[in-house]
Motif scaffolding. Structure first.
Motif, mmCIF file in Angstrom:
data_model
loop_
_atom_site.group_PDB
_atom_site.id
_atom_site.type_symbol
_atom_site.label_atom_id
_atom_site.label_comp_id
_atom_site.label_asym_id
_atom_site.label_seq_id
_atom_site.Cartn_x
_atom_site.Cartn_y
_atom_site.Cartn_z
ATOM 1 N N SER A 75 -6.125 2.425 -7.261
ATOM 2 C CA SER A 75 -6.361 3.545 -6.426
ATOM 3 C C SER A 75 -7.576 4.251 -6.163
ATOM 4 C CB SER A 75 -5.122 4.560 -7.201
ATOM 5 O OG SER A 75 -5.951 5.069 -8.304
ATOM 6 N N LYS A 83 -4.660 6.661 -2.399
ATOM 7 C CA LYS A 83 -4.299 5.660 -1.876
ATOM 8 C C LYS A 83 -4.232 4.486 -2.823
ATOM 9 C CE LYS A 83 -5.977 6.720 2.640
ATOM 10 N NZ LYS A 83 -5.065 6.896 3.718
ATOM 11 N N THR A 137 0.495 5.948 0.243
ATOM 12 C CA THR A 137 -0.172 6.991 0.170
ATOM 13 C C THR A 137 0.528 8.288 -0.708
ATOM 14 O OG1 THR A 137 -1.250 6.444 2.226
ATOM 15 C CG2 THR A 137 -1.382 8.942 1.439
ATOM 16 N N ARG A 151 0.859 -1.053 -0.061
ATOM 17 C CA ARG A 151 -0.204 -0.033 0.073
ATOM 18 C C ARG A 151 0.919 1.155 0.097
ATOM 19 N NH1 ARG A 151 -2.459 -2.956 4.119
ATOM 20 N NH2 ARG A 151 -1.447 -1.841 5.550
#
Length: 64
Positions: A42, A28, A19, A17
């Motif tokens: 995303s 994200k 950000t 993951r």
């Protein structure tokens, strides 16, 4: 300016993951493995997603 806020890795040290912060919003990103291939998805607004694509590609070049 676009920047990577955070990256979480899986046990194989591949991105799981991330950000990404862009001037148009926060994106994200999540990587998944399907049938042996890694794909990313995303969340966020479309203009912000378009700005984040080069950053996502850079993460893939560095860590995948």
């Amino acid at each position: 300016m676009k920047r990577i806020s955070s990256i979480v890795f899986d046990r194989h040290e591949r991105p799981k993951r991330a950000t990404i912060i862009t001037p148009l919003g926060t994106i994200k990103v999540e990587w998944r493995e399907v049938a042996g291939n890694r794909y990313w998805t995303s969340s966020g607004e479309l203009p912000a997603k378009q700005l984040a694509v080069p950053v996502i590609q850079r993460i893939e070049r560095l860590f995948c």
